[in-house]
Enzyme design. Sequence first.
Site, PDB file in Angstrom:
ATOM      1  N   CYS A 189      -2.639   3.966  12.207  1.00 42.19           N
ATOM      2  CA  CYS A 189      -2.022   2.772  12.780  1.00 42.19           C
ATOM      3  C   CYS A 189      -2.584   2.503  14.174  1.00 42.19           C
ATOM      4  O   CYS A 189      -2.728   3.419  14.990  1.00 42.19           O
ATOM      5  CB  CYS A 189      -0.510   2.955  12.844  1.00 42.19           C
ATOM      6  SG  CYS A 189       0.354   1.605  13.683  1.00 42.19           S
ATOM      7  N   ASP A 196      -2.387   6.202   7.753  1.00 43.58           N
ATOM      8  CA  ASP A 196      -2.230   5.221   6.681  1.00 43.58           C
ATOM      9  C   ASP A 196      -3.128   5.664   5.528  1.00 43.58           C
ATOM     10  O   ASP A 196      -4.349   5.755   5.688  1.00 43.58           O
ATOM     11  CB  ASP A 196      -2.641   3.821   7.148  1.00 43.58           C
ATOM     12  CG  ASP A 196      -1.728   3.271   8.230  1.00 43.58           C
ATOM     13  OD1 ASP A 196      -0.517   3.535   8.169  1.00 43.58           O
ATOM     14  OD2 ASP A 196      -2.228   2.574   9.138  1.00 43.58           O
TER      15      ASP A 196
END
Length: 281
Positions: A189, A196
């Site tokens: 992120c 992620d």
Amino acid sequence: MDYKDNSLKTLKLGQKTDYIANYDRTLLQPVPRALNRDGLGITKQQPFSVGADIWTAYEISWLNIKGLPQVAIADVEIDYRSTNLIESKSFKLYLNSFNQTKFSDMSEVQRTISEDLSICAEGNVRVQLHSLSNYSHERIADFAGECLDELDIEISDYGFNAEILQNCTALSTEIVEETLVSHLLKSNCLITSQPDWGSVQIHYQGKRIDHEKLLRYLVSFRQHNEFHEQCVERIYCDIMKYARPEKLTVYARYTRRGGLDINPFRSNFEAIPQNLRLARQ
């Protein structure tokens, strides 16, 4: 451009926030697509002509007129031509604000979400709510294509490097069409650096892309900080730059966080696919 020195300072992502239980459209926060596209040189004209940020929202609840809680799952498509993408934590907080609010029926909820997202994104947004009974037919799917993840390669450098793709078609003498898949996509992120996790499908027509170079390139995102949508557009632009395919689609599906999964799709020749659900979603 340092994103964090600009409009991202005001985002709720990474900050302690209160959870509002009554409907509040102002909780939605936009992120200008130009923040990333300026660096890629594609703000005015994108190399893809079809695309959407495809979201699945699993945690939607409101009250009916009698005060009985209702639940649903939503498919959301935010057009790639919208001025802004939607910041994910703000979307979660916004959906939570429906929890103690009465609506006449599911159609009113769907219409409200669609209108609010369109205003925030400054572009076209399609929202479809599903009752749980209507969603029961959904099954775990898989990306079609040749998976690159079993290639026997050694990697010691995990810094992002687009130049890994340099000369990636040098050994090709003919035009091919193939679909390649990897489940090893991981980025972080932009604001919180939380991991992620995603799967990516690349469908192209052009000179054959070296599979090892492509896998090394995808793995190089492992410590790279960008939003999902930005990563997919970067992958698209880098493949276009180094491989120069005639046709290209890049489609990534990321794992769920906060009841939301984000699945950006970009193409110059294929229609937006029907939303699906991979094994890790």
